[in-house]
Design a protein around this motif. Structure first.
Motif, PDB file in Angstrom:
ATOM      1  N   MET A 257       0.836  -1.200   0.000  1.00 26.12           N
ATOM      2  CA  MET A 257       0.000   0.000   0.000  1.00 26.12           C
ATOM      3  C   MET A 257       0.872   1.251   0.000  1.00 26.12           C
ATOM      4  O   MET A 257       0.606   2.216  -0.732  1.00 26.12           O
ATOM      5  N   HIS A 258       1.901   1.245   0.827  1.00 26.49           N
ATOM      6  CA  HIS A 258       2.808   2.399   0.894  1.00 26.49           C
ATOM      7  C   HIS A 258       3.469   2.624  -0.458  1.00 26.49           C
ATOM      8  O   HIS A 258       3.584   3.767  -0.933  1.00 26.49           O
ATOM      9  N   ARG A 259       3.887   1.547  -1.094  1.00 26.45           N
ATOM     10  CA  ARG A 259       4.530   1.669  -2.405  1.00 26.45           C
ATOM     11  C   ARG A 259       3.555   2.207  -3.451  1.00 26.45           C
ATOM     12  O   ARG A 259       3.919   3.064  -4.265  1.00 26.45           O
ATOM     13  N   SER A 260       2.319   1.699  -3.444  1.00 25.35           N
ATOM     14  CA  SER A 260       1.350   2.167  -4.443  1.00 25.35           C
ATOM     15  C   SER A 260       1.043   3.658  -4.259  1.00 25.35           C
ATOM     16  O   SER A 260       0.877   4.382  -5.247  1.00 25.35           O
ATOM     17  N   ARG A 261       0.999   4.109  -3.003  1.00 22.62           N
ATOM     18  CA  ARG A 261       0.773   5.547  -2.781  1.00 22.62           C
ATOM     19  C   ARG A 261       1.959   6.369  -3.292  1.00 22.62           C
ATOM     20  O   ARG A 261       1.782   7.432  -3.895  1.00 22.62           O
ATOM     21  N   LYS A 262       3.175   5.888  -3.033  1.00 30.85           N
ATOM     22  CA  LYS A 262       4.357   6.599  -3.503  1.00 30.85           C
ATOM     23  C   LYS A 262       4.408   6.639  -5.033  1.00 30.85           C
ATOM     24  O   LYS A 262       4.777   7.662  -5.636  1.00 30.85           O
ATOM     25  N   LEU A 263       4.043   5.528  -5.674  1.00 29.55           N
ATOM     26  CA  LEU A 263       4.046   5.506  -7.136  1.00 29.55           C
ATOM     27  C   LEU A 263       2.994   6.451  -7.705  1.00 29.55           C
ATOM     28  O   LEU A 263       3.215   7.076  -8.751  1.00 29.55           O
TER      29      LEU A 263
END
Length: 439
Positions: A257-263
């Motif tokens: 989830m954190h990665r998808s928000r950053k992307l």
């Protein structure tokens, strides 16, 4: 030199120059030891860490566009003396040699894309940090799951050993009764059949244990099965947390989830950079140097000024870039929503497995108590001549099945709990101790 002495020195040379292979320490592994080895040797996590290094370098390169640029230059030139013969006044000598050396300084004052590119690079590095955490989280989960499977096989082996012991005891008792003429040969054959089945179950449990150890060794990167595991399955199943609370924690802490928000943030900055290319770029420039000619001598010189660049027409390339960046932004937002839905769905499945395991453990506990009571009653009736060997075997089979189901349910809980920890981003915090508890 004597042969013995020469052989001694030759052996020393071989030992000194022989390539050494690090020995894997044998011994007992706790769950945390297994997780630590998996994190250290997992190739996926290692590759993601190297990708992070590359993206951090990309960020430093993008940030450099906002910093002053200082350069040094030097040149030496020769010219034809009659290069301006058609325009120069008669009798005027032209210089033939020129040398220059100096430094130049430039600083970007404004444009619409460089800072957005820097932010996009920074968020890309942040997204990769989350990807590293996700890879490590998965490696820890895989080690935990393999470790639990080893503990499950150990519990199944213990149940199979107890079943074999009961079957042997019953066969011996039936043999004594047969010799005394109290039971028929059919009872003796049934008792022997029960013992053979118990021994076959024991072999299957032993092979399952070896398979589990091989899987654990592969997960933690060991080639030899020169270790044992230190731990037990949980003694009981704790209460299941509410779905809403677990989902809230997962949305906040899950690495994917954190990665998808950053992307998604990166895609937004990339779209800003694409639109910023339409704005003018203003750069301040200054230079200081020394120029020397064969005619006129040399002197210091300096320059200072502003440079403005504005795209007028590029055939639609910038507009096409903006459309592409906007499409990538919309795609990243959909990807973020997809990850969120997947995390919620998987978490509900793991919590459901947790609840199912809790119910199975309660059912198995009751079944074990009932099976033991039934076995005791059957044995008493058998001694009194009011029950058959089949009654004993049925009771033994019921007890063995209940004990096996309890071990499987406890392992199912532990794996479901590890799955929950995976989804909330805390796989490395799951522990088991030798007394059979989970914190």
């Amino acid at each position: 030199m004597p042969i013995a002495i020469r052989s001694f020195f030759f052996t020393l040379l071989l030992l000194w120059f022989a390539p050494s292979k690090p020995a894997e320490a044998a011994g007992s592994l706790t769950l945390q030891d297994a997780i630590g080895e998996a994190l250290e040797r997992n190739p996926s996590a290692g590759m993601e860490r190297q990708k992070l290094r590359q993206l951090e370098a990309d960020y430093r390169a993008a940030r450099a566009g906002l910093l002053p640029h200082l350069s040094a230059s030097a040149s030496y030139s020769r010219f034809a003396p009659d290069r301006l013969a058609m325009t120069a006044p008669s009798g005027v000598a032209l210089y033939e040699r020129e040398a220059y050396g100096g430094i130049g300084l430039s600083q970007l004052l404004f444009d619409g894309k460089t800072n957005a590119i820097r932010k996009a690079a920074a968020t890309a590095a942040g997204a990769q940090e989350a990807q590293v955490a996700s890879a490590e989280n998965i490696a820890a989960y895989q080690a935990t799951k393999a470790f639990i499977q080893v503990l499950e096989s150990r519990a199944l082996l213990q149940a199979a050993e107890q079943a074999r012991q009961r079957a042997r005891t019953f066969e011996a008792m039936t043999g004594a009764y047969f010799d005394a003429g109290k039971v028929t040969r059919l009872d003796l054959l049934q008792a022997r059949s029960g013992r053979l089945e118990a021994e076959a179950s024991l072999v299957r449990a032993q092979e399952l244990g070896q398979t589990g150890m091989a899987l654990l060794a592969a997960v933690i990167g060991r080639e030899l099965l020169d270790f044992t595991v230190d731990g037990r399955l949980p003694a009981a199943v704790p209460p299941v947390p509410p779905d809403s609370m677990a989902i809230e924690v997962a949305i906040a802490r899950n690495p994917d989830m954190h990665r998808s928000r950053k992307l998604a943030d990166r895609a937004g900055y990339s779209a800003d950079a694409a639109r910023g290319a339409l704005y003018p770029a203003i750069t301040a420039k200054a230079g200081l140097g020394y120029r020397d000619r064969d005619i006129g001598g040399g002197a210091r010189e300096w320059t200072a000024g502003l440079q403005l660049d504005l795209p007028i027409f590029d055939g639609g390339a910038l507009r096409a870039g903006i459309a592409k960046a906007d499409g990538a932004l919309a795609e990243s937002r959909e990807s973020e929503r997809s990850v969120r839905l997947a995390v919620q769905s998987q978490l509900r499945q793991e919590l459901s497995a947790w609840r199912t395991a809790a119910a199975d453990v309660r059912s198995a506990d009751e079944a074990i108590a009932a099976a033991r009571e039934s076995l005791d009653a059957s044995q008493a009736l058998y001694r009194a001549g009011k029950a058959t060997a089949l009654d004993i075997l049925t009771a033994q089979l019921g007890l063995s099945r209940a004990e096996t189901e309890r071990a499987g349910a406890l392992a199912g809980y532990a794996i479901a709990r590890a799955g929950v920890d995976l989804l909330i981003g805390s796989s490395r915090s799951f522990t088991l101790n030798s007394k059979g508890g989970t914190p």
